[in-house]
Design a protein around this motif. Sequence first.
Motif, PDB file in Angstrom:
ATOM      1  N   PRO A  39      -8.806 -33.738  62.962  1.00  0.00           N
ATOM      2  CA  PRO A  39      -7.413 -34.155  62.712  1.00  0.00           C
ATOM      3  C   PRO A  39      -6.710 -33.278  61.675  1.00  0.00           C
ATOM      4  CG  PRO A  39      -8.852 -36.078  62.767  1.00  0.00           C
ATOM      5  CD  PRO A  39      -9.741 -34.860  62.785  1.00  0.00           C
ATOM      6  N   ALA A  40      -7.432 -32.862  60.633  1.00  0.00           N
ATOM      7  CA  ALA A  40      -6.823 -31.997  59.620  1.00  0.00           C
ATOM      8  C   ALA A  40      -6.483 -30.630  60.207  1.00  0.00           C
ATOM      9  CB  ALA A  40      -7.768 -31.848  58.427  1.00  0.00           C
TER      10      ALA A  40
ATOM     11  N   SER B 162      -3.372 -31.003  62.253  1.00  0.00           N
ATOM     12  CA  SER B 162      -2.194 -31.108  61.379  1.00  0.00           C
ATOM     13  C   SER B 162      -1.757 -29.749  60.872  1.00  0.00           C
ATOM     14  CB  SER B 162      -2.495 -32.020  60.188  1.00  0.00           C
ATOM     15  OG  SER B 162      -2.677 -33.337  60.624  1.00  0.00           O
ATOM     16  N   CYS B 163      -2.727 -28.898  60.567  1.00  0.00           N
ATOM     17  CA  CYS B 163      -2.404 -27.544  60.107  1.00  0.00           C
ATOM     18  C   CYS B 163      -1.892 -26.687  61.247  1.00  0.00           C
ATOM     19  CB  CYS B 163      -3.647 -26.874  59.527  1.00  0.00           C
ATOM     20  SG  CYS B 163      -4.134 -27.511  57.940  1.00  0.00           S
TER      21      CYS B 163
ATOM     22  N   CYS C 246      -3.207 -24.199  55.405  1.00  0.00           N
ATOM     23  CA  CYS C 246      -3.437 -25.557  54.929  1.00  0.00           C
ATOM     24  C   CYS C 246      -4.098 -25.559  53.572  1.00  0.00           C
ATOM     25  CB  CYS C 246      -4.281 -26.342  55.926  1.00  0.00           C
ATOM     26  SG  CYS C 246      -3.370 -26.624  57.427  1.00  0.00           S
TER      27      CYS C 246
END
Length: 94
Positions: free
Chosen positions: A63-64, A67-68, A90
């Motif tokens: 998920p991170a 997002s980036c 990020c």
Amino acid sequence: MRTASTPRRPRTAGLSSREAQIMTLIAAGHSNGQIAAQLVLAEKTVKNHVNRIYAKLGVGSRPAAISCWAPVARADAEAASELSLSAAPCAASS
């Protein structure tokens, strides 16, 4: 040997073209197994690419990474080959 007449596409967010391809599939919701099947790779190869992607983006999870990737992919689509991004967008914003 690369010549001046052959344009060189920049690596998006410091990712190789294969890593960018895999990150696009991750962002589309594909599992490692699905990515491996689509790209005709071993699942372990995909996992290795995913781990390198996490390291380059400075994240520790899918998920991170997504997002980036979303703003990077959007900016890349808008600016194509004119875009110059940092190696870890990020990590820099953390």
